[in-house]
Write a protein that holds these residues in place. Structure first.
Motif, PDB file in Angstrom:
ATOM      1  N   ASP A   1      42.220   9.042 -30.638  1.00 32.60           N
ATOM      2  CA  ASP A   1      41.164   9.027 -29.827  1.00 32.60           C
ATOM      3  C   ASP A   1      40.368   7.831 -30.139  1.00 32.60           C
ATOM      4  OD1 ASP A   1      41.706  11.286 -28.172  1.00 32.60           O
ATOM      5  OD2 ASP A   1      40.581  12.532 -29.662  1.00 32.60           O
ATOM      6  N   PHE A   2      39.985   7.571 -31.187  1.00 27.84           N
ATOM      7  CA  PHE A   2      39.110   6.327 -31.574  1.00 27.84           C
ATOM      8  C   PHE A   2      40.125   5.022 -31.282  1.00 27.84           C
ATOM      9  CE2 PHE A   2      36.734   3.618 -34.345  1.00 27.84           C
ATOM     10  CZ  PHE A   2      35.337   4.444 -34.123  1.00 27.84           C
ATOM     11  N   LEU A   3      41.170   4.944 -31.559  1.00 29.23           N
ATOM     12  CA  LEU A   3      42.050   3.877 -31.159  1.00 29.23           C
ATOM     13  C   LEU A   3      42.110   3.450 -29.779  1.00 29.23           C
ATOM     14  CD1 LEU A   3      45.054   4.262 -33.508  1.00 29.23           C
ATOM     15  CD2 LEU A   3      43.434   2.616 -33.739  1.00 29.23           C
ATOM     16  N   ILE A   4      41.910   4.560 -28.707  1.00 26.57           N
ATOM     17  CA  ILE A   4      41.842   4.206 -27.540  1.00 26.57           C
ATOM     18  C   ILE A   4      40.448   3.646 -26.933  1.00 26.57           C
ATOM     19  CG2 ILE A   4      41.557   5.438 -25.165  1.00 26.57           C
ATOM     20  CD1 ILE A   4      43.490   7.563 -26.229  1.00 26.57           C
ATOM     21  N   LEU A   5      39.518   4.280 -27.690  1.00 29.17           N
ATOM     22  CA  LEU A   5      38.151   3.396 -27.660  1.00 29.17           C
ATOM     23  C   LEU A   5      38.118   2.050 -28.005  1.00 29.17           C
ATOM     24  CD1 LEU A   5      35.852   6.422 -28.298  1.00 29.17           C
ATOM     25  CD2 LEU A   5      36.362   5.497 -25.940  1.00 29.17           C
ATOM     26  N   SER A   6      39.025   1.831 -29.051  1.00 29.66           N
ATOM     27  CA  SER A   6      38.744   0.385 -29.572  1.00 29.66           C
ATOM     28  C   SER A   6      40.025  -0.549 -29.116  1.00 29.66           C
ATOM     29  CB  SER A   6      39.079   0.655 -31.142  1.00 29.66           C
ATOM     30  OG  SER A   6      38.364   1.446 -31.844  1.00 29.66           O
ATOM     31  N   LYS A   7      40.792   0.079 -28.080  1.00 27.12           N
ATOM     32  CA  LYS A   7      41.521  -0.598 -27.315  1.00 27.12           C
ATOM     33  C   LYS A   7      42.878  -1.381 -28.364  1.00 27.12           C
ATOM     34  CE  LYS A   7      38.530  -2.003 -23.429  1.00 27.12           C
ATOM     35  NZ  LYS A   7      37.831  -2.981 -22.657  1.00 27.12           N
ATOM     36  N   LYS A   8      43.167  -0.514 -29.432  1.00 31.65           N
ATOM     37  CA  LYS A   8      44.137  -1.011 -30.264  1.00 31.65           C
ATOM     38  C   LYS A   8      45.305  -0.458 -29.795  1.00 31.65           C
ATOM     39  CE  LYS A   8      41.387  -3.431 -32.835  1.00 31.65           C
ATOM     40  NZ  LYS A   8      41.610  -5.054 -32.786  1.00 31.65           N
ATOM     41  N   TRP A   9      45.860  -0.842 -28.804  1.00 33.49           N
ATOM     42  CA  TRP A   9      47.274  -0.320 -28.028  1.00 33.49           C
ATOM     43  C   TRP A   9      48.536  -0.064 -28.901  1.00 33.49           C
ATOM     44  CZ3 TRP A   9      44.883   2.605 -24.829  1.00 33.49           C
ATOM     45  CH2 TRP A   9      43.847   1.991 -24.035  1.00 33.49           C
ATOM     46  N   LYS A  10      49.016  -0.982 -29.800  1.00 31.51           N
ATOM     47  CA  LYS A  10      49.738  -1.549 -30.652  1.00 31.51           C
ATOM     48  C   LYS A  10      49.843  -0.292 -31.834  1.00 31.51           C
ATOM     49  CE  LYS A  10      52.636  -4.477 -28.590  1.00 31.51           C
ATOM     50  NZ  LYS A  10      53.769  -4.347 -28.194  1.00 31.51           N
ATOM     51  N   GLU A  11      48.514  -0.380 -32.325  1.00 32.95           N
ATOM     52  CA  GLU A  11      48.328   0.725 -33.503  1.00 32.95           C
ATOM     53  C   GLU A  11      48.278   2.205 -32.816  1.00 32.95           C
ATOM     54  OE1 GLU A  11      46.554  -1.937 -32.687  1.00 32.95           O
ATOM     55  OE2 GLU A  11      45.671  -3.035 -34.672  1.00 32.95           O
ATOM     56  N   LEU A  12      48.005   2.184 -31.676  1.00 34.85           N
ATOM     57  CA  LEU A  12      47.966   3.784 -31.072  1.00 34.85           C
ATOM     58  C   LEU A  12      49.328   4.040 -31.017  1.00 34.85           C
ATOM     59  CD1 LEU A  12      46.399   6.105 -29.700  1.00 34.85           C
ATOM     60  CD2 LEU A  12      46.774   4.949 -27.461  1.00 34.85           C
ATOM     61  N   GLU A  13      50.210   3.126 -30.291  1.00 32.01           N
ATOM     62  CA  GLU A  13      51.637   3.682 -30.115  1.00 32.01           C
ATOM     63  C   GLU A  13      52.174   3.988 -31.498  1.00 32.01           C
ATOM     64  OE1 GLU A  13      55.768   1.540 -28.774  1.00 32.01           O
ATOM     65  OE2 GLU A  13      54.064   0.681 -28.034  1.00 32.01           O
TER      66      GLU A  13
END
Length: 563
Positions: A277-289
């Motif tokens: 959830d935090f990665l989405i807010l941080s816009k870290k899309w590669k890390e989210l994947e």
């Protein structure tokens, strides 16, 4: 406000005084936000002591914290029959009713629980207050009433003061909330949630440096208190979004704080889900994947993983993967849990698969399906308007004007947005540019679109009266429509353009593009007044002639009118 209330949750459900030593230990585990570990311990406790209703109640609350309502209900139902404090589980069942929007049923449960409680019902009122705040439709007024009752029952209860502070925040009374949290801190100096809530209030006032200092002061008291790192992360994230110049630096700090939070809590699927959830807010899309794929390997049944993969794939250029993942997510969860952003990403992914890199539609069926999803997103969350504008501009640039209009229509649903005037203008333009080269027969089928475009231009003008091109293009639209009534409206539109431009002075009127538009406006106005108002017709043709004296139509019109 939501973060503030949620951050109080662990204290409220753990620090109420109980006698069982094992439950005391579980309370500390929950306060450290190790919910999976607490769940494991409580499962053992309800199995070994089925007569202790509090064990069932706390286990149900842990499941609610993990967003597993079905499991929570199972334990509340079992716990309500327990001899010792079974009535607390009625509050848990009432909380579930509120989450489902069944207020009457919830209040019946609360009333029954209070009837079975002791004269001093502090903890019952605390939980009822929190239930109202976490309802599908929060009731801040009833939450405040219950919190005040808890304080009246035990004025020296630090937890009652925390509940009172939460209720005041929900009622937009930050000053009294501050007093309540400060009182809680004074009543129990070991209770770190008091100073934490005060720091959150400071953060919500956008005093970010002061808030970070306050969280660090909490960590001086207990360097291993994980929730303080989570709130530091939230503070750095808020700072990043509030000030673009520090976005990258503060996002980096926020992620480090959150990793520290995870290291001090449990690195369970539940904690990793929160990190996603935090990665989405941080816009870290590669890390989210990467994180979502990793979670999927260890927990193949958690539906949220599909949501995160869908978001990540959509942002990372894999629309087909996004469509598959988000469709899977929506098929596995209750429809109430699917939000506007979920439909937004599904729509964006479908849109990407329906057009080429230049924004040209290559598959109309897929495009229509995408618009249906985006429309659903707008219905659930009109505040997503900037997303619709961005997509609309891409279509507009690719000259897919009618398709772009559909996106701008979604954008203008948020009439309070800062870009409302621009979005309305682009909506009008989209229909104008689509229609201007159509045959009379084709235009006859665009009655609704023309009405919408006229309204859009009018909205743009109302929101920003000095936007001269909105007047001019509205005139162009009405000329394209070409009826007697629309031509009369075009005259009014062009007159609005002339008035707006002239008011800006020579700096504006001397611009080549403006001079060309003025010539066009004067010529059209003159021609339309030629049979009804000879004086106005001559006046406008003369102004047109000043701009372009060689124009044959203007010269001949003046000659005819002068006879």
């Amino acid at each position: 406000m939501k973060t503030l209330i949620l951050s109080s949750f662990a204290t409220i459900i753990t620090a109420v005084a109980v006698n069982a030593q094992d439950l005391e230990q579980v309370k500390k585990t929950i306060d450290a936000e190790k919910f999976s570990e607490a769940r494991k311990s409580l499962k053992g406790m309800v199995a070994s002591a089925p007569d202790k209703g509090k064990n069932f109640f706390y286990l149900g609350q842990v499941y609610l914290a993990l967003e597993k309502q079905d499991s929570a209900k199972i334990y509340f139902d079992k716990g309500k029959a327990a001899k010792d404090a079974g009535h607390l589980n009625l509050i848990g069942l009432g909380q579930l009713e509120l989450l489902d929007g069944n207020k009457s049923a919830a209040e019946t449960n609360f009333t029954n629980a209070l009837a079975l409680s002791k004269k001093k019902n502090t903890e019952e009122q605390i939980f009822i207050s929190q239930a109202y705040l976490k309802a599908a439709t929060p009731d801040a007024s009833k939450a405040l009433t219950a919190a005040k009752a808890a304080v009246a029952s035990d004025p020296k209860s630090a937890l009652a003061q925390i509940a009172l502070g939460d209720a005041f925040v929900a009622n937009n009374n930050v000053n009294d909330a501050y007093v309540a949290y400060r009182t809680a801190s004074e009543l129990d100096k070991s209770l770190l949630r008091g100073p934490m809530q005060l720091a959150i209030i400071t953060r919500n006032a956008q005093a970010f440096p002061e808030a970070l200092k306050a969280f660090n002061d909490v960590l001086v008291t207990n360097p291993n208190y994980g929730p303080a790192y989570r709130e530091k992360a939230e503070t750095n994230l808020a700072w990043a979004y509030a000030k673009k110049s520090v976005f990258e630096a503060k996002i980096a700090e926020a992620l480090e704080d959150y990793k520290k939070y995870m290291s001090l809590t449990d690195v369970s699927t539940d904690a990793r889900i929160k990190y996603a959830d935090f990665l989405i807010l941080s816009k870290k899309w590669k890390e989210l994947e990467t994180e979502a794929l990793s979670i999927q390997k260890s927990d193949k049944i958690n539906p949220k993983v599909y949501k995160y993969l869908g978001y990540a794939y959509a942002e990372n250029g894999n629309p087909e993967g996004a469509i598959k993942s988000l469709t899977e997510y929506m098929s596995k969860v209750d429809a109430k849990r699917v939000n506007g952003k979920d439909y937004l990403y599904l729509g964006k992914a479908k849109l990407a698969s329906s057009m080429d890199d230049k924004g040209v539609i290559t598959n109309q069926t897929k495009f229509n399906d995408a618009v249906a999803n985006l429309t659903k997103a707008a219905e659930l969350n009109p505040l997503l308007n900037t997303e619709f504008t961005e997509i609309g501009i891409k279509l507009y640039t690719g000259k897919a004007y009618l398709e772009a209009a559909k996106l701008f229509e979604l954008a203008v649903k948020n009439t309070s947005s800062k870009s409302f005037s621009r979005d309305s203008y682009l909506l009008g333009n989209s229909i104008l540019f689509y229609a201007e080269n159509k045959t009379e027969a084709q235009k006859a089928a665009l009655t609704a679109e023309f009405a919408r475009a006229n309204q859009a231009f009018a909205d743009a003008i109302k929101a920003s009266p000095n936007t001269q091109d909105a007047y001019y293009n509205k005139g162009q639209l009405n000329r394209v429509i070409g009826t007697k009534e629309s031509n009369a409206q075009a005259v009014l539109d062009y007159e609005g353009y002339v008035k707006t431009v002239i008011a800006k002075g020579e700096t504006e009127t001397s611009k080549p593009a403006v001079k060309e538009n003025l010539f066009d406006a004067y010529s059209f106005i003159g021609a339309n007044y030629a049979t009804t108002d000879k004086v106005k017709a001559i006046e406008n043709f003369k102004k047109a002639a000043e701009i372009n004296p060689a124009d044959t139509f203007v010269k001949e019109s003046l000659q005819a009118l002068s006879k």
